[in-house]
Design a protein around this motif. Structure first.
Motif, PDB file in Angstrom:
ATOM      1  N   LEU A  14     -26.100 -44.378  16.301  1.00 37.34           N
ATOM      2  CA  LEU A  14     -27.031 -43.791  15.344  1.00 37.34           C
ATOM      3  C   LEU A  14     -28.098 -44.804  14.935  1.00 37.34           C
ATOM      4  O   LEU A  14     -28.697 -44.684  13.878  1.00 37.34           O
ATOM      5  CB  LEU A  14     -26.268 -43.292  14.110  1.00 37.34           C
ATOM      6  N   SER A  15     -28.351 -45.778  15.794  1.00 36.40           N
ATOM      7  CA  SER A  15     -29.310 -46.816  15.441  1.00 36.40           C
ATOM      8  C   SER A  15     -30.729 -46.272  15.321  1.00 36.40           C
ATOM      9  O   SER A  15     -31.547 -46.851  14.621  1.00 36.40           O
ATOM     10  CB  SER A  15     -29.267 -47.945  16.479  1.00 36.40           C
ATOM     11  N   GLY A  16     -31.030 -45.157  15.991  1.00 35.14           N
ATOM     12  CA  GLY A  16     -32.360 -44.576  15.903  1.00 35.14           C
ATOM     13  C   GLY A  16     -32.547 -43.656  14.714  1.00 35.14           C
ATOM     14  O   GLY A  16     -33.630 -43.143  14.484  1.00 35.14           O
ATOM     15  N   VAL A  17     -31.500 -43.466  13.947  1.00 33.76           N
ATOM     16  CA  VAL A  17     -31.548 -42.562  12.792  1.00 33.76           C
ATOM     17  C   VAL A  17     -31.657 -43.416  11.528  1.00 33.76           C
ATOM     18  O   VAL A  17     -30.911 -44.378  11.368  1.00 33.76           O
ATOM     19  CB  VAL A  17     -30.264 -41.692  12.740  1.00 33.76           C
ATOM     20  N   PRO A  18     -32.583 -43.073  10.633  1.00 28.56           N
ATOM     21  CA  PRO A  18     -32.684 -43.844   9.386  1.00 28.56           C
ATOM     22  C   PRO A  18     -31.341 -43.881   8.661  1.00 28.56           C
ATOM     23  O   PRO A  18     -30.589 -42.911   8.685  1.00 28.56           O
ATOM     24  CB  PRO A  18     -33.719 -43.057   8.568  1.00 28.56           C
ATOM     25  N   GLU A  19     -31.078 -44.996   8.019  1.00 21.53           N
ATOM     26  CA  GLU A  19     -29.774 -45.227   7.400  1.00 21.53           C
ATOM     27  C   GLU A  19     -29.393 -44.143   6.390  1.00 21.53           C
ATOM     28  O   GLU A  19     -28.236 -43.728   6.330  1.00 21.53           O
ATOM     29  CB  GLU A  19     -29.787 -46.596   6.714  1.00 21.53           C
ATOM     30  N   ASP A  20     -30.369 -43.656   5.639  1.00 15.49           N
ATOM     31  CA  ASP A  20     -30.055 -42.651   4.627  1.00 15.49           C
ATOM     32  C   ASP A  20     -29.747 -41.282   5.214  1.00 15.49           C
ATOM     33  O   ASP A  20     -29.233 -40.406   4.527  1.00 15.49           O
ATOM     34  CB  ASP A  20     -31.184 -42.543   3.598  1.00 15.49           C
TER      35      ASP A  20
END
Length: 123
Positions: free
Chosen positions: A36-42
């Protein structure tokens, strides 16, 4: 310590002693972690919940649809069908761009600045 944390820890200890975790599927094998590195943390937790529920985020579905339409356009010979496919592709691209712009504004606009100030305050 929180009472629920203590109760949970105690239950886990009892289960280990009873051997409840001995014959679990996948025991001794590495975990399959989602990238999920391409997904913003929030948004990661929300994406994870949606994925586990069998749902796909709208932008991911739009990307899939766009790729499918591009493939269909590449092999389409009927001009009327080609025009219809191109129209659908344009709609999907516009919606996708709207979603990406909204995300960008959320992280860099006024909300993003406010969010950064809050994060700095609590660190």
């Amino acid at each position: 310590m929180d009472i629920f944390l203590i109760m949970a820890e105690e239950r886990i200890r009892q289960s280990i002693q009873n051997g409840d975790f001995e014959n679990l599927p996948g025991k001794g094998k590495p975990l399959k972690l989602d990238d999920l590195s391409g997904v913003p943390e929030d948004l990661r937790m929300g994406y994870k919940i949606l994925k586990n529920a069998g749902m796909v985020p709208e932008e991911v579905q739009l990307k899939k649809d766009m790729l499918k339409l591009e493939d269909l356009l590449a092999c389409c010979i009927d001009e009327q069908e080609r025009t219809s496919l191109q129209s659908k592709l344009t709609e999907k691209e516009l919606r996708f761009n709207q979603l990406m712009e909204k995300r960008k504004m959320r992280s860099t606009g006024a909300f993003g600045m406010y969010r950064e100030r809050l994060l700095r305050k609590f660190r």
